[in-house]
Design a protein around this motif. Structure first.
Motif, PDB file in Angstrom:
ATOM      1  N   PHE A 255       0.854  -1.181   0.000  1.00 12.86           N
ATOM      2  CA  PHE A 255       0.000   0.000   0.000  1.00 12.86           C
ATOM      3  C   PHE A 255       0.900   1.245   0.000  1.00 12.86           C
ATOM      4  CE2 PHE A 255      -2.666  -3.315   1.543  1.00 12.86           C
ATOM      5  CZ  PHE A 255      -3.946  -3.002   1.131  1.00 12.86           C
ATOM      6  N   ARG A 256       0.531   2.199  -0.822  1.00 15.21           N
ATOM      7  CA  ARG A 256       1.303   3.438  -0.900  1.00 15.21           C
ATOM      8  C   ARG A 256       0.339   4.612  -1.017  1.00 15.21           C
ATOM      9  NH1 ARG A 256       4.115   2.379  -5.055  1.00 15.21           N
ATOM     10  NH2 ARG A 256       6.022   1.700  -3.996  1.00 15.21           N
ATOM     11  N   THR A 257       0.585   5.642  -0.242  1.00 21.30           N
ATOM     12  CA  THR A 257      -0.218   6.855  -0.332  1.00 21.30           C
ATOM     13  C   THR A 257       0.711   8.053  -0.446  1.00 21.30           C
ATOM     14  OG1 THR A 257      -1.926   8.203   0.755  1.00 21.30           O
ATOM     15  CG2 THR A 257      -0.365   7.078   2.182  1.00 21.30           C
ATOM     16  N   SER A 258       0.300   9.026  -1.234  1.00 22.65           N
ATOM     17  CA  SER A 258       1.134  10.203  -1.462  1.00 22.65           C
ATOM     18  C   SER A 258       0.255  11.428  -1.638  1.00 22.65           C
ATOM     19  CB  SER A 258       2.019  10.017  -2.703  1.00 22.65           C
ATOM     20  OG  SER A 258       1.219   9.849  -3.865  1.00 22.65           O
ATOM     21  N   ALA A 259       0.829  12.561  -1.362  1.00 19.67           N
ATOM     22  CA  ALA A 259       0.109  13.829  -1.516  1.00 19.67           C
ATOM     23  C   ALA A 259       1.120  14.942  -1.727  1.00 19.67           C
ATOM     24  CB  ALA A 259      -0.757  14.125  -0.295  1.00 19.67           C
ATOM     25  N   SER A 260       0.700  15.968  -2.456  1.00 23.20           N
ATOM     26  CA  SER A 260       1.512  17.164  -2.675  1.00 23.20           C
ATOM     27  C   SER A 260       0.724  18.384  -2.219  1.00 23.20           C
ATOM     28  CB  SER A 260       1.884  17.305  -4.165  1.00 23.20           C
ATOM     29  OG  SER A 260       2.651  16.212  -4.594  1.00 23.20           O
ATOM     30  N   TYR A 261       1.445  19.367  -1.740  1.00 22.49           N
ATOM     31  CA  TYR A 261       0.793  20.558  -1.205  1.00 22.49           C
ATOM     32  C   TYR A 261       1.459  21.798  -1.771  1.00 22.49           C
ATOM     33  CZ  TYR A 261      -1.300  23.803   2.144  1.00 22.49           C
ATOM     34  OH  TYR A 261      -1.994  24.836   2.712  1.00 22.49           O
ATOM     35  N   ASP A 262       0.660  22.693  -2.351  1.00 21.87           N
ATOM     36  CA  ASP A 262       1.144  23.958  -2.889  1.00 21.87           C
ATOM     37  C   ASP A 262       1.230  24.959  -1.745  1.00 21.87           C
ATOM     38  OD1 ASP A 262       1.578  26.394  -4.158  1.00 21.87           O
ATOM     39  OD2 ASP A 262       0.320  25.888  -5.869  1.00 21.87           O
ATOM     40  N   LEU A 263       2.457  25.306  -1.326  1.00 21.73           N
ATOM     41  CA  LEU A 263       2.643  26.186  -0.177  1.00 21.73           C
ATOM     42  C   LEU A 263       2.318  27.641  -0.492  1.00 21.73           C
ATOM     43  CD1 LEU A 263       5.960  24.629   1.144  1.00 21.73           C
ATOM     44  CD2 LEU A 263       3.720  24.468   2.194  1.00 21.73           C
ATOM     45  N   LEU A 264       2.329  28.022  -1.771  1.00 21.25           N
ATOM     46  CA  LEU A 264       1.995  29.398  -2.139  1.00 21.25           C
ATOM     47  C   LEU A 264       0.489  29.609  -2.198  1.00 21.25           C
ATOM     48  CD1 LEU A 264       4.683  30.159  -4.888  1.00 21.25           C
ATOM     49  CD2 LEU A 264       4.713  30.792  -2.470  1.00 21.25           C
ATOM     50  N   ASN A 265      -0.219  28.667  -2.826  1.00 20.08           N
ATOM     51  CA  ASN A 265      -1.673  28.784  -2.957  1.00 20.08           C
ATOM     52  C   ASN A 265      -2.434  28.071  -1.850  1.00 20.08           C
ATOM     53  OD1 ASN A 265      -1.533  30.258  -5.443  1.00 20.08           O
ATOM     54  ND2 ASN A 265      -0.991  28.329  -6.450  1.00 20.08           N
ATOM     55  N   LYS A 266      -1.681  27.370  -0.978  1.00 17.52           N
ATOM     56  CA  LYS A 266      -2.270  26.702   0.177  1.00 17.52           C
ATOM     57  C   LYS A 266      -3.393  25.730  -0.216  1.00 17.52           C
ATOM     58  CE  LYS A 266      -1.188  30.379   3.528  1.00 17.52           C
ATOM     59  NZ  LYS A 266       0.136  30.424   2.970  1.00 17.52           N
ATOM     60  N   LYS A 267      -3.033  24.746  -1.056  1.00 19.88           N
ATOM     61  CA  LYS A 267      -4.018  23.742  -1.431  1.00 19.88           C
ATOM     62  C   LYS A 267      -3.316  22.425  -1.766  1.00 19.88           C
ATOM     63  CE  LYS A 267      -4.212  25.027  -6.337  1.00 19.88           C
ATOM     64  NZ  LYS A 267      -5.096  25.449  -7.438  1.00 19.88           N
ATOM     65  N   VAL A 268      -4.041  21.336  -1.548  1.00 21.61           N
ATOM     66  CA  VAL A 268      -3.538  20.008  -1.867  1.00 21.61           C
ATOM     67  C   VAL A 268      -3.607  19.806  -3.380  1.00 21.61           C
ATOM     68  CG1 VAL A 268      -3.888  17.535  -1.548  1.00 21.61           C
ATOM     69  CG2 VAL A 268      -4.250  19.106   0.370  1.00 21.61           C
ATOM     70  N   ILE A 269      -2.515  19.285  -3.949  1.00 19.22           N
ATOM     71  CA  ILE A 269      -2.467  19.124  -5.403  1.00 19.22           C
ATOM     72  C   ILE A 269      -2.946  17.739  -5.809  1.00 19.22           C
ATOM     73  CG2 ILE A 269      -0.995  19.242  -7.440  1.00 19.22           C
ATOM     74  CD1 ILE A 269      -1.368  21.894  -6.021  1.00 19.22           C
ATOM     75  N   ILE A 270      -2.267  16.690  -5.357  1.00 16.57           N
ATOM     76  CA  ILE A 270      -2.595  15.350  -5.831  1.00 16.57           C
ATOM     77  C   ILE A 270      -2.576  14.357  -4.672  1.00 16.57           C
ATOM     78  CG2 ILE A 270      -2.065  13.558  -7.538  1.00 16.57           C
ATOM     79  CD1 ILE A 270      -0.407  15.572  -9.036  1.00 16.57           C
ATOM     80  N   PRO A 271      -3.637  14.225  -3.896  1.00 16.85           N
ATOM     81  CA  PRO A 271      -3.676  13.111  -2.941  1.00 16.85           C
ATOM     82  C   PRO A 271      -3.996  11.811  -3.688  1.00 16.85           C
ATOM     83  CG  PRO A 271      -5.683  14.399  -2.817  1.00 16.85           C
ATOM     84  CD  PRO A 271      -4.810  15.077  -3.838  1.00 16.85           C
ATOM     85  N   GLU A 272      -3.299  10.734  -3.364  1.00 15.16           N
ATOM     86  CA  GLU A 272      -3.478   9.502  -4.130  1.00 15.16           C
ATOM     87  C   GLU A 272      -3.169   8.296  -3.248  1.00 15.16           C
ATOM     88  OE1 GLU A 272      -2.174   7.614  -8.467  1.00 15.16           O
ATOM     89  OE2 GLU A 272      -1.049   9.275  -7.591  1.00 15.16           O
TER      90      GLU A 272
END
Length: 384
Positions: free
Chosen positions: A315-332
């Motif tokens: 099992f693998r989970t990943s997420a990216s967060y845009d620190l400038l716009n303060k929003k999650v990019i790709i939770p997966e």
């Protein structure tokens, strides 16, 4: 490159606009084009030479366990020559509207039609690589020690000069450093010796130094921090498969009984669950400059957790967060299942992601048969 169509700009003709009485009130010059279909060959050649050497310098420290620091310098210089072969595909014509001689590519729009450009190239490349390492003494037991060679950081600088156009290439700087797998740092920067034009490229009529505007103009700057940490290995091998060990699973039938047949231990059984989990993380920053010199920035963070529950389930989970716009990019969330000769991959992105949905793929594991697979995909587009 074999091309099959040649576009020929043959001649010009006048077209006239007349009124109801037949009087000419306007005219325009139109280029006649014809197309000739046949085979032709477009060739490109170049030659080069490269020279490099290595210089070492050692400083004996003898402090805090550091025996010595070594500095390795690798300067190199190269030269590449490419002749002007544009007569193969660039033809000239006199434009009657301007009176100037222009050129057109007879293979324009075809595959590899721009393989050969106009003009020759005589490019000299210069590179200077620096590598810093430390020789560290480490205690193994009370009576013995060993010596480790630790890489501290690398710094590389490169540029070039075109002898044909008398222009300098961009100055590129690259640096990196790491401490084991805990974290690694990297940075890259690109600078131009010329001012920017209206589209953000180089205006090469004058250099920055000749205009008294400094020496360098920043084009792009980026930096990154990456690392990972994981569970330590157990005495039973690469993966302490606790579920199989606890329930004595030795066959696929035993595994089906565990998950589907209600084959569970008592309420107070202590499950020695110690999978080889791994967590990796990263921070990235990138800054580019447009034609007006205004910086455009990207700053984000990402984290990935890998959890092998059994030998065959990952099992693998990943997420990216845009620190400038303060929003999650790709939770997966990704699930991998080893099916002996086959393997299954399932990825899921929750609603609200930029691209939400799932992707299911079952395929043969053999690299030669990777195209033999079954897939099912459902996606929708939105913003988290």
């Amino acid at each position: 490159a074999w091309l099959v169509r040649e576009h020929i700009l043959s001649n010009f003709r006048k077209e006239y606009l007349r009124d109801s009485t037949g009087k000419i009130i306007d005219s325009m010059t139109v280029a006649d084009t014809t197309t000739s279909n046949h085979f032709n060959r477009l060739s490109n050649y170049n030659a080069g030479v490269h020279i490099s050497t290595t210089v070492y310098g050692i400083a004996n420290i003898g402090l805090l366990g550091i025996q010595a620091i070594r500095h390795t310098i690798q300067p190199s210089i190269g030269f590449t020559y490419q002749p002007d072969l544009s007569s193969q595909n660039y033809h000239s014509f006199l434009d009657p509207t301007t009176g100037q001689t222009n050129y057109y590519n007879i293979f324009n729009g075809e595959p590899n039609g721009t393989l050969v450009g106009q003009g020759k190239s005589e490019t000299m490349s210069i590179d200077l690589a620096n590598n810093f390492e430390a020789k560290v003494e480490r205690e193994v037991t009370k009576d013995s020690t060993t010596v480790d060679h630790v890489k501290l950081f690398n710094l590389d600088a490169s540029t070039g000069y075109n002898l044909a156009t008398k222009l300098l290439g961009a100055l590129n700087l690259n640096a990196s450093s790491s401490i084991g797998t805990l974290f690694s740092l990297s940075g890259n920067a690109s600078f131009s010796f010329y001012p920017a034009n209206y589209v953000g490229g180089d205006s090469t009529s004058y250099s920055l130094s000749s205009l008294h505007e400094g020496l360098l103009r920043a084009q792009s700057i980026s930096a990154g921090l990456n690392g990972s940490f994981s569970a330590t290995k157990t005495t039973t091998g690469d993966n302490y498969d606790s579920l199989r060990h606890l329930f004595n699973i030795t066959s696929p039938e035993d595994e089906r009984q565990l998950f589907l047949g209600g084959y569970y231990p008592g309420a107070y059984v202590d499950v020695p669950f110690r999978p080889l989990w791994n967590i990796s993380y990263g921070l990235s920053y990138q800054q580019t400059f447009n034609s007006l010199g205004t910086p455009e920035r990207d700053f984000g963070a990402n984290v990935t957790l890998s959890l092998p529950l059994t030998v065959n389930w990952l099992f693998r989970t990943s997420a990216s967060y845009d620190l400038l716009n303060k929003k999650v990019i790709i939770p997966e969330l990704t699930v991998h299942r080893d099916l002996h000769c086959w393997e299954m991959n399932f990825s899921y992105r929750p609603p609200g992601s930029q691209i939400s949905g799932f992707n299911l793929e079952i395929r043969i594991k053999a690299p030669q048969l990777q195209d033999v697979k079954l897939t099912r995909t459902e996606n929708s587009y939105g913003e988290f």
